[in-house]
Design an enzyme around this catalytic site. Structure first.
Site, short mmCIF file in Angstrom:
data_model
loop_
_atom_site.label_atom_id
_atom_site.label_comp_id
_atom_site.label_asym_id
_atom_site.label_seq_id
_atom_site.Cartn_x
_atom_site.Cartn_y
_atom_site.Cartn_z
N GLY A 212 0.84 -1.20 0.00
CA GLY A 212 0.00 0.00 0.00
C GLY A 212 0.86 1.24 0.00
O GLY A 212 2.05 1.17 -0.33
N ASN A 213 0.28 2.37 0.35
CA ASN A 213 1.08 3.60 0.47
C ASN A 213 0.43 4.51 1.50
O ASN A 213 -0.58 4.14 2.11
CB ASN A 213 1.22 4.30 -0.89
CG ASN A 213 -0.13 4.65 -1.48
OD1 ASN A 213 -0.87 5.45 -0.92
ND2 ASN A 213 -0.48 4.01 -2.60
#
Ligand code: PMT
Length: 403
Positions: A212-213
């Site tokens: 993810g980020n």
């Protein structure tokens, strides 16, 4: 939205009084501060308790407040209530109160508040078919209209008497929408359909882990609320976020992965006038999602990644002549050059560039520092500001692009 707006809801004796509960709920959902005032006849149809619970404020009924903790005889200040409101809506309005509004017959608290109110007054009549059609009713409504009172005309349909015809109170949802529109004069985005992507994407490695980020989803949610406040029809497709959309008219779809976001965009894109692609989409995803949690055994494991679809690029390359596309670019080097490349390669009309090198910019913060990059070297730099302010400037730009 009606945040900070004070709405006084007057309820009179009508079978439609139950609808005032829905109206109050709708206004509260839009962020308004709501107070209610009932005529004595209205109490036969709806209780003050219902409305005080929904509005989270005491409900006014009589000139004298009910005795509380031994304190008797406190006066309900009608002047104060009338001055408090930014808008006074009487819904439902009975034929009896309608005639009092015309003559000024001040025999209850609602009438005293009406006579002292300095704010706009709106009325939503509700009557039986023949009462609504009666010449006295028509004349009274005309008189009020000529004095600047806004009438939300009754609607056709089945009436409590069993008759069919005009007399039903306007639906609470529609009244709330009109009040919202009154306080938020519409822009060129009114009626436009805007699709927004926001938040991160999560690309599953196994049932418990993902790539993810740090996108919080704030920008997507802010954009959605701001577009809706300008009267646009908004569809927000967002990756996982804790941010909540405030405007109840925004349609929200929660997705996890780039693939899910892509298929939602593909299915909907051609219904929209513009797309704002603010999501931080993972460029790659694990080739295979492990069916079970990967066990800690080997010292080293290899994760094969494959390319995700580029959602912005797909929308840009497939856009119709009337559609406009705004993308974002999150850069860490050669910012302008990279943003210009994205503008061209993804056939965007504008790229909002933000750099992780700038303090207070990018992920998570309430602030950002952005540059609008357009064709022909058109570049506009903005100072570090609240994301809400910057997104409002972006929507000003979008209005021009769509007009
Ligand atoms: O959510 P916040 O915490 O408020 O943070 C906001 C933000 C930093 C996420 C936002 O301002 C931002 O910069 N969003 C884009 C982040 C990004 O992925 O940038 P990019 O340069 O990798 O992508 C360029 C553009 O292509 C973006 O519009 C992106 O949505 C789009 N894209 C990228 C890859 C992909 N597979 N599909 C895409 O649509």
């Amino acid at each position: 939205m009606l945040t900070g707006k004070k709405i006084l809801v007057g309820v009179t004796g009508s079978i439609a009084a139950y609808k005032s509960a829905y109206l109050v709920r709708e206004l509260i959902r839009l962020g308004a501060d709501v107070r209610c005032i009932l005529t004595p006849a209205a109490r036969e149809f709806i209780t003050p308790l219902t409305l005080s619970t929904l509005s989270k404020n005491p409900v006014a009924v009589d000139f004298v407040k009910p005795e509380k903790e031994g304190k008797a005889g406190e006066w309900e200040n009608h002047v104060k209530l009338g001055m408090w409101a930014d808008l006074f809506i009487i819904a439902p309005l009975s034929a009896n109160t309608l005639s009092k509004l015309v003559t000024g017959n001040c025999d209850n608290l609602l009438m005293a508040v009406y006579l002292s109110a300095k704010c706009p007054v709106w009325i939503a009549p509700a009557m039986d078919l023949d009462m609504y059609n009666h010449f006295s009713t028509k004349e009274n409504l005309d008189k009020l209209k000529s004095k600047g009172i806004k009438i939300l005309d009754a609607k056709d349909g089945e009436l409590a008497s069993g008759l069919e015809g005009k007399g039903r109170m306007e639906e609470p949802y529609e009244i709330a929408k009109e009040i919202d529109a009154f306080f938020n004069p519409q822009s060129k985005l009114k009626g436009k359909k805007i699709l927004i992507t926001g938040g991160p994407t999560y690309e599953a490695i196994d049932p418990v882990r993902f790539i993810g980020n740090h996108s919080s989803g704030k920008t997507g949610v802010l954009l959605a609320d701001a577009c809706a406040a300008r009267g646009a029809e908004v569809f927000l497709i967002t990756g996982p976020t804790r941010e909540k959309v405030k405007n109840p008219y925004v349609r929200v779809l929660h997705v996890q992965s780039a693939d899910e976001m892509m298929s939602a965009v593909e299915h909907n894109w051609f219904d929209f006038d513009a797309g704002i692609f603010s999501a931080a989409v993972a460029d790659y995803r694990p080739e295979n999602k492990a069916p079970e949690k990967i066990k800690k055994s080997d010292d080293r494991i290899t994760l094969n990644l494959i390319k995700n679809p580029d959602i912005l690029k797909w929308a840009g390359l497939n856009k119709k002549a009337h559609q406009r596309v705004i993308g974002f670019a999150l850069e860490t080097e050669n910012e302008i050059e990279n943003a210009q490349k994205k503008l061209e390669q993804k056939r965007a009309d504008l790229i909002v560039l933000n750099s992780l090198k700038d303090e207070g910019a990018g992920f998570g913060h309430d602030t950002n520092k952005v540059t609008f990059v357009q064709a022909n070297n058109k570049i506009r730099n903005f100072e570090l500001s609240q994301k809400s302010v910057l997104m409002s400037q972006l929507l000003d730009e979008l209005e021009q692009m769509l007009s």
